[in-house]
Design an enzyme around this catalytic site. Structure first.
Site, PDB file in Angstrom:
ATOM      1  N   LYS A 184     -15.002   7.613  -4.514  1.00 28.09           N
ATOM      2  CA  LYS A 184     -16.299   7.893  -3.869  1.00 28.09           C
ATOM      3  C   LYS A 184     -16.861   9.215  -4.365  1.00 28.09           C
ATOM      4  O   LYS A 184     -18.058   9.332  -4.646  1.00 28.09           O
ATOM      5  CB  LYS A 184     -16.130   7.975  -2.348  1.00 28.09           C
ATOM      6  CG  LYS A 184     -15.651   6.708  -1.682  1.00 28.09           C
ATOM      7  CD  LYS A 184     -15.232   7.005  -0.227  1.00 28.09           C
ATOM      8  CE  LYS A 184     -14.374   5.895   0.329  1.00 28.09           C
ATOM      9  NZ  LYS A 184     -13.707   6.284   1.597  1.00 28.09           N
ATOM     10  N   LYS A 215      -0.207  14.421   1.001  1.00 30.85           N
ATOM     11  CA  LYS A 215      -1.551  14.667   0.443  1.00 30.85           C
ATOM     12  C   LYS A 215      -1.769  16.156   0.153  1.00 30.85           C
ATOM     13  O   LYS A 215      -2.707  16.538  -0.524  1.00 30.85           O
ATOM     14  CB  LYS A 215      -2.621  14.132   1.390  1.00 30.85           C
ATOM     15  CG  LYS A 215      -2.658  12.596   1.469  1.00 30.85           C
ATOM     16  CD  LYS A 215      -3.708  12.136   2.470  1.00 30.85           C
ATOM     17  CE  LYS A 215      -3.783  10.626   2.644  1.00 30.85           C
ATOM     18  NZ  LYS A 215      -4.559   9.946   1.590  1.00 30.85           N
ATOM     19  N   LYS A 235      -9.663  13.561   3.967  1.00 28.80           N
ATOM     20  CA  LYS A 235      -8.742  12.426   4.001  1.00 28.80           C
ATOM     21  C   LYS A 235      -7.793  12.647   5.166  1.00 28.80           C
ATOM     22  O   LYS A 235      -7.780  13.727   5.765  1.00 28.80           O
ATOM     23  CB  LYS A 235      -7.960  12.333   2.687  1.00 28.80           C
ATOM     24  CG  LYS A 235      -7.324  13.678   2.258  1.00 28.80           C
ATOM     25  CD  LYS A 235      -6.603  13.590   0.924  1.00 28.80           C
ATOM     26  CE  LYS A 235      -7.526  13.530  -0.264  1.00 28.80           C
ATOM     27  NZ  LYS A 235      -7.439  12.304  -1.023  1.00 28.80           N
ATOM     28  N   ARG A 236      -6.983  11.626   5.482  1.00 26.46           N
ATOM     29  CA  ARG A 236      -5.997  11.819   6.527  1.00 26.46           C
ATOM     30  C   ARG A 236      -5.139  13.048   6.223  1.00 26.46           C
ATOM     31  O   ARG A 236      -4.892  13.356   5.056  1.00 26.46           O
ATOM     32  CB  ARG A 236      -5.103  10.573   6.642  1.00 26.46           C
ATOM     33  CG  ARG A 236      -5.796   9.395   7.295  1.00 26.46           C
ATOM     34  CD  ARG A 236      -6.223   9.721   8.709  1.00 26.46           C
ATOM     35  NE  ARG A 236      -5.066   9.872   9.556  1.00 26.46           N
ATOM     36  CZ  ARG A 236      -4.667   8.980  10.452  1.00 26.46           C
ATOM     37  NH1 ARG A 236      -5.362   7.879  10.642  1.00 26.46           N
ATOM     38  NH2 ARG A 236      -3.597   9.202  11.194  1.00 26.46           N
ATOM     39  N   HIS A 290       0.795  -1.237   0.000  1.00 23.29           N
ATOM     40  CA  HIS A 290       0.000   0.000   0.000  1.00 23.29           C
ATOM     41  C   HIS A 290       0.818   1.273   0.000  1.00 23.29           C
ATOM     42  O   HIS A 290       0.241   2.361  -0.019  1.00 23.29           O
ATOM     43  CB  HIS A 290      -0.926   0.040   1.218  1.00 23.29           C
ATOM     44  CG  HIS A 290      -2.095  -0.864   1.110  1.00 23.29           C
ATOM     45  ND1 HIS A 290      -3.298  -0.460   0.573  1.00 23.29           N
ATOM     46  CD2 HIS A 290      -2.259  -2.156   1.445  1.00 23.29           C
ATOM     47  CE1 HIS A 290      -4.151  -1.466   0.594  1.00 23.29           C
ATOM     48  NE2 HIS A 290      -3.545  -2.515   1.120  1.00 23.29           N
ATOM     49  N   THR A 317      -8.987   6.137  -2.481  1.00 20.21           N
ATOM     50  CA  THR A 317     -10.342   5.639  -2.747  1.00 20.21           C
ATOM     51  C   THR A 317     -11.355   6.758  -2.541  1.00 20.21           C
ATOM     52  O   THR A 317     -12.456   6.695  -3.092  1.00 20.21           O
ATOM     53  CB  THR A 317     -10.707   4.442  -1.847  1.00 20.21           C
ATOM     54  OG1 THR A 317     -10.389   4.786  -0.494  1.00 20.21           O
ATOM     55  CG2 THR A 317      -9.962   3.189  -2.256  1.00 20.21           C
TER      56      THR A 317
HETATM   57  C1  LIG Z   1     -12.416   6.603   1.827  1.00 16.02           C
HETATM   58  C2  LIG Z   1     -11.946   7.007   3.150  1.00 16.02           C
HETATM   59  C3  LIG Z   1     -10.599   7.296   3.356  1.00 16.02           C
HETATM   60  C4  LIG Z   1      -9.572   7.267   2.235  1.00 16.02           C
HETATM   61  O1  LIG Z   1      -9.519   8.536   1.622  1.00 16.02           O
HETATM   62  P1  LIG Z   1      -8.350   8.926   0.600  1.00 16.02           P
HETATM   63  O2  LIG Z   1      -8.848  10.201   0.018  1.00 16.02           O
HETATM   64  O3  LIG Z   1      -8.306   7.842  -0.416  1.00 16.02           O
HETATM   65  O4  LIG Z   1      -7.115   9.066   1.371  1.00 16.02           O
HETATM   66  C5  LIG Z   1     -10.187   7.681   4.609  1.00 16.02           C
HETATM   67  N1  LIG Z   1     -11.056   7.778   5.633  1.00 16.02           N
HETATM   68  C6  LIG Z   1     -12.366   7.518   5.472  1.00 16.02           C
HETATM   69  C7  LIG Z   1     -13.281   7.666   6.629  1.00 16.02           C
HETATM   70  C8  LIG Z   1     -12.855   7.120   4.235  1.00 16.02           C
HETATM   71  O5  LIG Z   1     -14.157   6.846   4.099  1.00 16.02           O
END
Ligand SMILES: *Cc1c(COP(=O)(O)O)cnc(C)c1O
Length: 809
Positions: free
Chosen positions: A661, A555, A549-550, A359, A657
């Site tokens: 979404k 990022k 996101k984190r 990952h 991911t």
């Molecule tokens: C999808 C998701 C992530 C991943 O987000 P990225 O933008 O791909 O880093 C992290 N936390 C939660 C709660 C998510 O639903």
């Protein structure tokens, strides 16, 4: 006796309502008057669960009868979120439950909000595991997820005066009605001690400490109830919970020490995303859940099939990153020590059974353990690691690899303090090693795993990540789902690639208007929520621009903040220009030990406070940092987003991911050519995504050539102004030097190339503004995004794993 008397008592109460009420009284021990919301929730879950149990047992029996091969997904994280809505939707019972509860005077939506968000994971890696579990069940594949039942999962984030504060998340406060504790499924997990050989030459590991792992099972329901699989999370119990001798001697706490140690093992999820915790406890957790899972898998196999040597025909074990990599040595130990297989035979079985998913390529995130620690905790595994290492290094030498390559392939890092490399162990011990997006997989071959790839050229393969459309479209965005059904029928409900039928509707003006109305309603819903939880007022007619996101430097939330500050400056300088009204939403947690990430959260909050209070901005720009990003909040934000920020330094985001979404919910992406963004562009078309910035190749070249951020800064007036405003304390009057260090870092090294990409990003943002003004064009683009990303369903991803890696389809 006749039946009608019963019906006469409550002629309008549906049977399901009777069942819920009966559960409330007899299982929870409350009547309708005394019941609190969580009592109703528990009664509803237990009633819905009843329906699941029979399918669950049927799924197991059928797999057993067919002698089916099973998939085992080992993951230290499962970010599952709430389960009630998912369970009802996948069983097609949502309306029935809603009506039953309504007849009892209870509102289903309120109950859904009562359910704790099970956050047994940090971010994308854990959420992927949860989407995969749902897709495995939806595709009717027999599978188990294995992990740890953390008592406190991911911390709850509060924002105090702009700073992140971490609080324990007590998701088990009212118990967990979904789970079943399986006390009979327990295994002894040893630590430490020594390895002795007996007179027959047999090896025995004599741990000097051990705990018991106990299984706790949660059902995972597939779409349309296709099958019910098991998420088996391990909890820990002391083998000797109380030392009565000590207790009676007055040492009450010492008497319970073993219990406390066992509790500690499953107490917390390490709150670090993509950096290893580097703690002994973390290695203990990894071995604890790996050993319990491997013992369980081997026990099941021997019980069903008799012969341990057929394990690879009946079990496929997938390692979700290196956290479970010690499983490779654990299976070897069980095969060699407990089942008396010879080393080479055991190695063949092991490699044929495991697959490993990588990952991250971030060097600081590649797990390795100090050799003395590994050896002290797992002395037998240390021997096996040496033996495995000798074997693969012999193969490498036979292939003619040079000393540099040998050093890179070795399971032991000999540079400086000796360490055991878990990624190399996972790679060597698996028949398949996959990356999670095409670009990431290429980079695996070129960088971290280049030498291992040369040694085993057929091993690395790509499986681009996916998301389940059930949770991330049908459940979270019912308005859009209904609209799509009206337009193209129901085929997409069972095959997300059928969403492509939506693309022609981008040219249909009436459809575009309905699409925009659904988006607006979702924005109103989110705005109401944010007004309640943080008192911020947002204009649903403004563009909702989200980066959720984190929080991590790679990022590049900082790049987004810099551009926000530059835009603020421009709005003030040119008040009469027709600025596109924007709402900038940030959300995400920072690892508790990650200083810069926490400072970035504070900066976002400081910038928000200043901009939102400035009358000169006239509401054209609003900034909000939404606290406590988790799955439930994501389910609210994704459907309401217009613009999706996917702006990582190219080459650093393995897949992402969140990008999938957001596109699935009709947001346009502004992003770099990183991770799965590259493939999103391929699927939606280059006209319906806004790409900017350096490519991964250019990033590597720039760094190699000795990148100097000062040149980029000198070339950009906007960037200079933004940097000096932040550095000069414009957003931090209370502590003007607060961001000096952060900005110095950008000016002097800027490892993540925020400065190099700034102008390209700012230009792309102005292009986004122009697009927004053309409402028809924007909506058409958004519709084509929805239609274009069906391929990113985790059903497609799991189908590929099943065919290529696990051989179960
Ligand atoms: C999808 C998701 C992530 C991943 O987000 P990225 O933008 O791909 O880093 C992290 N936390 C939660 C709660 C998510 O639903």
């Amino acid at each position: 006796m006749t039946q009608p008397a019963l019906a006469a008592v409550a002629p309008t109460t549906p049977p399901l309502a009777e069942a819920i009420l009966d559960t409330l009284i007899h299982r929870i021990g409350k009547d309708a008057q005394a019941a609190l919301p969580h009592d109703w929730l528990a009664a509803t879950i237990l009633t819905v669960r009843n329906d699941i149990i029979e399918r669950w047992m049927a799924s197991s029996k059928q797999a057993h009868a067919a002698g089916a091969k099973r998939v085992y997904y080992l993951s230290l994280e499962f970010l599952i979120g709430r389960l009630l809505r998912d369970a009802m939707a996948n069983l097609s019972r949502t309306d029935e439950v809603r009506e039953a509860l309504a007849s009892l005077g209870v509102n289903l939506a309120d109950l859904e909000g009562e359910e704790p968000d099970a956050a047994l994971g940090n971010g994308g890696l854990g959420r992927l595991a949860a989407c995969f579990m749902e897709s495995l069940a939806s595709l009717d594949l027999p599978a188990y997820g294995y992990g740890i039942r953390y008592v406190n999962g991911m911390f709850r984030q509060r924002i105090d005066n702009g700073w992140q504060v971490e609080l324990p998340e007590t998701w088990l406060r009212h118990g967990n009605p979904w789970e079943f504790e399986r006390r009979e499924s327990n295994y002894r997990i040893g630590f430490g001690g020594e390895v002795v050989g007996d007179e027959n030459g047999d090896i025995h590991w004599m741990p000097d400490e051990s705990v018991e792992a106990v299984a706790v099972d949660t059902p995972v329901i597939g779409w349309r109830g296709a099958r019910v699989n098991t998420l088996r999370l391990w909890t820990a119990r002391a083998r000797d919970p109380i030392r009565l001798d000590r207790f009676n001697a007055g040492d009450h706490e010492g008497a319970l020490a073993a219990s406390v140690r066992a509790d500690t093992l499953v107490r917390v999820l390490y709150p670090a995303d993509s950096t290893p915790a580097g703690q002994e406890l973390r290695l203990r957790q990894e071995y604890f859940f790996s050993s319990a899972s491997i013992q369980d898998i081997v026990r099941r196999h021997v019980q069903y099939f008799g012969d341990i040597r057929t394990l690879p025909d009946k079990a496929a074990i997938q390692l979700n990153d290196t956290h479970p990599a010690v499983s490779v040595a654990e299976l070897m130990r069980i095969l060699v020590d407990d089942h008396a297989l010879d080393f080479d035979g055991a190695w063949e079985i092991t490699r044929a059974t495991f697959g490993y998913t990588n990952h991250t390529l971030l060097p600081e995130a590649l797990e390795s353990w100090p050799l003395p620690l590994f050896e002290r905790l797992l002395p037998r595994h240390m021997q096996l690691v040496y033996a495995i290492n000798a074997k693969i290094l012999r193969e490498a030498r036979a292939q003619g690899q040079d000393d540099g390559a040998i050093a890179a392939i070795s399971l032991i890092d000999e540079g400086g303090e000796r360490r055991v490399r878990m990624a190399n162990l996972a790679f060597a011990g698996s028949h398949s090693v996959n990356g999670v997006a095409a670009l990431h997989t290429d980079l695996m071959k070129q960088t971290v795993f280049a030498d291992l790839h040369r040694l085993y050229p057929d091993r690395i393969n790509n499986k681009t990540n996916g998301i389940t459309p059930r949770r991330w479209l049908f459940e979270s965005n019912p308005g859009l789902t209904s609209l799509i059904r009206e337009a193209i029928g129901d085929a997409f409900l069972d095959d997300a690639t059928k969403l492509a039928d939506l693309k022609p509707f981008a040219a249909d003006a009436a459809f575009r208007e309905k699409f925009e109305a659904v988006k607006r309603a979702n924005k109103v819903r989110l705005s109401q929520h944010l007004r309640e939880v943080m008192g911020v007022r947002l204009d649903p007619d403004a563009m909702f621009d989200v980066q959720v996101k984190r929080i991590h430097e790679y990022k590049r939330q900082l790049l987004n903040i810099l551009e926000t500050v530059a835009l603020y400056d421009q709005i003030r300088s040119n008040p009469d220009k027709d600025w596109t009204p924007r709402v900038k939403l940030f959300a995400g947690k920072a690892a508790s030990s990650y200083h810069n990430a926490k400072l970035i959260i504070k900066l976002a909050n400081d910038v928000a406070r200043r901009i939102n209070a400035d009358p000169a901005v006239r509401g054209l720009l609003r900034v909000a940092f939404v606290p406590n990003y988790n799955v439930s909040l994501a389910e609210l934000i994704m459907p309401a987003a217009d613009l999706s920020e996917q702006i990582s330094t190219a080459g650093m985001e393995a897949s992402g991911t969140g990008n999938m979404k957001l596109a699935l919910n009709g947001a346009l992406t502004i992003g770099t050519l990183d991770g799965a963004n590259v493939e999103i562009r391929d699927h939606v078309g280059a006209d319906d995504i806004v790409i900017f910035g350096l490519t991964a190749e250019e990033v590597a070249e720039k760094r190699a050539a000795g990148y100097n951020p000062r040149e980029a800064i000198a070339a950009s007036r906007e960037l200079q102004q933004a940097l000096s405003a932040i550095k000069g304390g414009v957003f931090s009057h209370d502590d003007p030097g607060r961001y000096a260090g952060l900005i110095d870092g950008l000016e002097n090294s800027d490892w993540f190339l925020c400065c190099a990409d700034f102008d390209s990003y700012a230009q792309a943002q102005r292009q986004v503004d122009a697009r927004w003004t053309d409402r028809a064009g924007w909506n058409a683009s958004a519709i084509r995004n929805v239609g274009g990303v069906g391929w990113f369903s985790s059903d497609r991803t799991i189908g590929e794993y099943a065919r290529d890696i696990w051989k179960v389809m």
